[in-house]
Design a protein around this motif. Sequence first.
Motif, PDB file in Angstrom:
ATOM      1  N   VAL A 393      90.216   0.103  29.941  1.00  0.00           N
ATOM      2  CA  VAL A 393      89.493  -0.533  28.830  1.00  0.00           C
ATOM      3  C   VAL A 393      89.784  -2.030  28.788  1.00  0.00           C
ATOM      4  O   VAL A 393      88.878  -2.852  28.606  1.00  0.00           O
ATOM      5  CB  VAL A 393      89.867   0.117  27.482  1.00  0.00           C
ATOM      6  N   ALA A 394      91.064  -2.402  28.947  1.00  0.00           N
ATOM      7  CA  ALA A 394      91.441  -3.820  28.902  1.00  0.00           C
ATOM      8  C   ALA A 394      90.713  -4.608  29.988  1.00  0.00           C
ATOM      9  O   ALA A 394      90.194  -5.705  29.743  1.00  0.00           O
ATOM     10  CB  ALA A 394      92.954  -3.957  29.063  1.00  0.00           C
ATOM     11  N   GLU A 395      90.636  -4.036  31.199  1.00  0.00           N
ATOM     12  CA  GLU A 395      89.971  -4.739  32.304  1.00  0.00           C
ATOM     13  C   GLU A 395      88.456  -4.791  32.115  1.00  0.00           C
ATOM     14  O   GLU A 395      87.829  -5.835  32.326  1.00  0.00           O
ATOM     15  CB  GLU A 395      90.317  -4.064  33.629  1.00  0.00           C
ATOM     16  N   LEU A 396      87.863  -3.659  31.713  1.00  0.00           N
ATOM     17  CA  LEU A 396      86.410  -3.622  31.511  1.00  0.00           C
ATOM     18  C   LEU A 396      85.992  -4.525  30.359  1.00  0.00           C
ATOM     19  O   LEU A 396      84.935  -5.165  30.410  1.00  0.00           O
ATOM     20  CB  LEU A 396      85.962  -2.173  31.245  1.00  0.00           C
ATOM     21  N   SER A 397      86.814  -4.584  29.318  1.00  0.00           N
ATOM     22  CA  SER A 397      86.539  -5.456  28.174  1.00  0.00           C
ATOM     23  C   SER A 397      86.584  -6.926  28.591  1.00  0.00           C
ATOM     24  O   SER A 397      85.728  -7.735  28.198  1.00  0.00           O
ATOM     25  CB  SER A 397      87.562  -5.194  27.066  1.00  0.00           C
ATOM     26  N   LYS A 398      87.572  -7.260  29.418  1.00  0.00           N
ATOM     27  CA  LYS A 398      87.700  -8.628  29.924  1.00  0.00           C
ATOM     28  C   LYS A 398      86.494  -8.995  30.774  1.00  0.00           C
ATOM     29  O   LYS A 398      85.924 -10.090  30.639  1.00  0.00           O
ATOM     30  CB  LYS A 398      88.987  -8.730  30.745  1.00  0.00           C
ATOM     31  N   ASN A 399      86.068  -8.074  31.655  1.00  0.00           N
ATOM     32  CA  ASN A 399      84.905  -8.316  32.511  1.00  0.00           C
ATOM     33  C   ASN A 399      83.633  -8.509  31.674  1.00  0.00           C
ATOM     34  O   ASN A 399      82.791  -9.361  31.982  1.00  0.00           O
ATOM     35  CB  ASN A 399      84.703  -7.169  33.500  1.00  0.00           C
ATOM     36  N   ARG A 400      83.515  -7.698  30.611  1.00  0.00           N
ATOM     37  CA  ARG A 400      82.329  -7.797  29.744  1.00  0.00           C
ATOM     38  C   ARG A 400      82.274  -9.161  29.061  1.00  0.00           C
ATOM     39  O   ARG A 400      81.215  -9.789  28.973  1.00  0.00           O
ATOM     40  CB  ARG A 400      82.365  -6.679  28.690  1.00  0.00           C
ATOM     41  N   LYS A 401      83.413  -9.622  28.575  1.00  0.00           N
ATOM     42  CA  LYS A 401      83.461 -10.916  27.884  1.00  0.00           C
ATOM     43  C   LYS A 401      83.155 -12.057  28.846  1.00  0.00           C
ATOM     44  O   LYS A 401      82.485 -13.036  28.484  1.00  0.00           O
ATOM     45  CB  LYS A 401      84.846 -11.112  27.258  1.00  0.00           C
ATOM     46  N   GLU A 402      83.658 -11.943  30.087  1.00  0.00           N
ATOM     47  CA  GLU A 402      83.399 -12.992  31.083  1.00  0.00           C
ATOM     48  C   GLU A 402      81.915 -13.068  31.449  1.00  0.00           C
ATOM     49  O   GLU A 402      81.352 -14.144  31.627  1.00  0.00           O
ATOM     50  CB  GLU A 402      84.239 -12.741  32.336  1.00  0.00           C
ATOM     51  N   LYS A 403      81.271 -11.894  31.532  1.00  0.00           N
ATOM     52  CA  LYS A 403      79.826 -11.845  31.844  1.00  0.00           C
ATOM     53  C   LYS A 403      79.002 -12.439  30.708  1.00  0.00           C
ATOM     54  O   LYS A 403      78.036 -13.163  30.934  1.00  0.00           O
ATOM     55  CB  LYS A 403      79.386 -10.408  32.103  1.00  0.00           C
ATOM     56  N   SER A 404      79.404 -12.126  29.461  1.00  0.00           N
ATOM     57  CA  SER A 404      78.653 -12.643  28.306  1.00  0.00           C
ATOM     58  C   SER A 404      78.803 -14.167  28.207  1.00  0.00           C
ATOM     59  O   SER A 404      77.886 -14.882  27.811  1.00  0.00           O
ATOM     60  CB  SER A 404      79.106 -11.971  27.014  1.00  0.00           C
ATOM     61  N   LYS A 405      79.996 -14.691  28.591  1.00  0.00           N
ATOM     62  CA  LYS A 405      80.205 -16.147  28.580  1.00  0.00           C
ATOM     63  C   LYS A 405      79.353 -16.815  29.653  1.00  0.00           C
ATOM     64  O   LYS A 405      78.824 -17.904  29.450  1.00  0.00           O
ATOM     65  CB  LYS A 405      81.685 -16.450  28.836  1.00  0.00           C
ATOM     66  N   ALA A 406      79.242 -16.130  30.826  1.00  0.00           N
ATOM     67  CA  ALA A 406      78.465 -16.687  31.939  1.00  0.00           C
ATOM     68  C   ALA A 406      76.984 -16.824  31.579  1.00  0.00           C
ATOM     69  O   ALA A 406      76.285 -17.714  32.047  1.00  0.00           O
ATOM     70  CB  ALA A 406      78.632 -15.819  33.175  1.00  0.00           C
ATOM     71  N   LYS A 407      76.495 -15.908  30.731  1.00  0.00           N
ATOM     72  CA  LYS A 407      75.097 -15.955  30.301  1.00  0.00           C
ATOM     73  C   LYS A 407      74.864 -17.122  29.335  1.00  0.00           C
ATOM     74  O   LYS A 407      73.812 -17.694  29.265  1.00  0.00           O
ATOM     75  CB  LYS A 407      74.710 -14.644  29.622  1.00  0.00           C
TER      76      LYS A 407
END
Length: 407
Positions: A393-407
Amino acid sequence: MKKLFNKWNKISLVKRILIGLIIGIILALTIPDVAKPIVIFGSLFVGALKAVAPILVFFLVMSAISQHKSGKKTNMKSIIGLYLLGTFLAGLVAVVASFMFKISLTLGAGVNDIAPPGGVVEVLKNLLMNVVDNPVKALFNANYIGILSWALVLGLALKGAATSTKTMITNTADALSQVVRWIINFAPLGIMGLVFDSIATQGIETLLSYGQLIVLLVGCMAFVALVVNPIIVFIGIRKNPYPLVLKCLKDSGLTAFFTRSSAANIPVNMGLCQELKLDKDTYSVSIPLGATINMGGAAITISVLTLAAVHTLGIEVDIGMALLLSLLSAVSACGASGVAGGSLLLIPLACSLFGIPNDVAMQVVGVGFIVGVIQDSCETALNSSTDVLFTAVAELSKNRKEKSKAK
């Protein structure tokens, strides 16, 4: 014979484990005396896992830290936060359920030759002393806090070592991982021996006499596993949490249920993290750490059995005391050892909060050992599967936040 062996290996591990489980139950109920020698399979399986786990964790963590590149972020803060939150919420669920479904115990003989800790300070002191334990002694006694601390220190010291030295450490870690995979292939035989031993020695009738207590304990653990944890996962990944939750329960929880040891299940969790393609630098530290401090199942056991004693003795408990018990059970659970029955010895500590004498508290521990065949199995399954779940969860949550920032 070779063709038969190859066909057997092609069947998924979960199906093979279920076959071993069914055979073990049938043999225990029909010919327990004749089939008694198969108990050795269970002892060998758990013994092999427990033997390889400490040295595997030591080399994996040391390798991950020594190879870690400066500037590369890990999710350890998030994971530790999830571990502590999950443990506290599990204790809270147990307290609420214990008030909704009050259970009284028939207290009889106590448990002899067991020395529970004297207080929370003693539990925390033991944890800190384990951090600075002799490294050889830590490996010998499977003291994972000590193993982690020394692996971290040596890993940091080896960051400036020659590439060939780091490669040797990594190769050793990979070789130990392969040994674990070989041992896991014998899980069906091991679990057949373990379930046979449990039923043949304890008997199903003994367990049924404590049916209400078992239902409450298992019900709380199921609620945490299938309701509370999925809510935490959803908040983190913002997707349907159940595919990940159920995979962790199936691939990690199932073996933990039978080995009844978070420590013995560390290699299984490492393999699952690798299958989920998680960051090795993170999970090589978070999984052994979780086996020590992520103890939601233990918090449930401590809370339920303590409040069962409270209700049996007719002690009045207000909301403030109940919340304090949730917090105490979470802190105490972090000090529970990663071995079968580790959480039961912390019940007298929680009982002291309500002024319950130690001799009565130890009788509650005795009840815990009677229902331990089911309670400890479910507790370990919840604890161990959640180690992987929160790491993911910690890793997937981090990846999700990074993708949303990239957008």
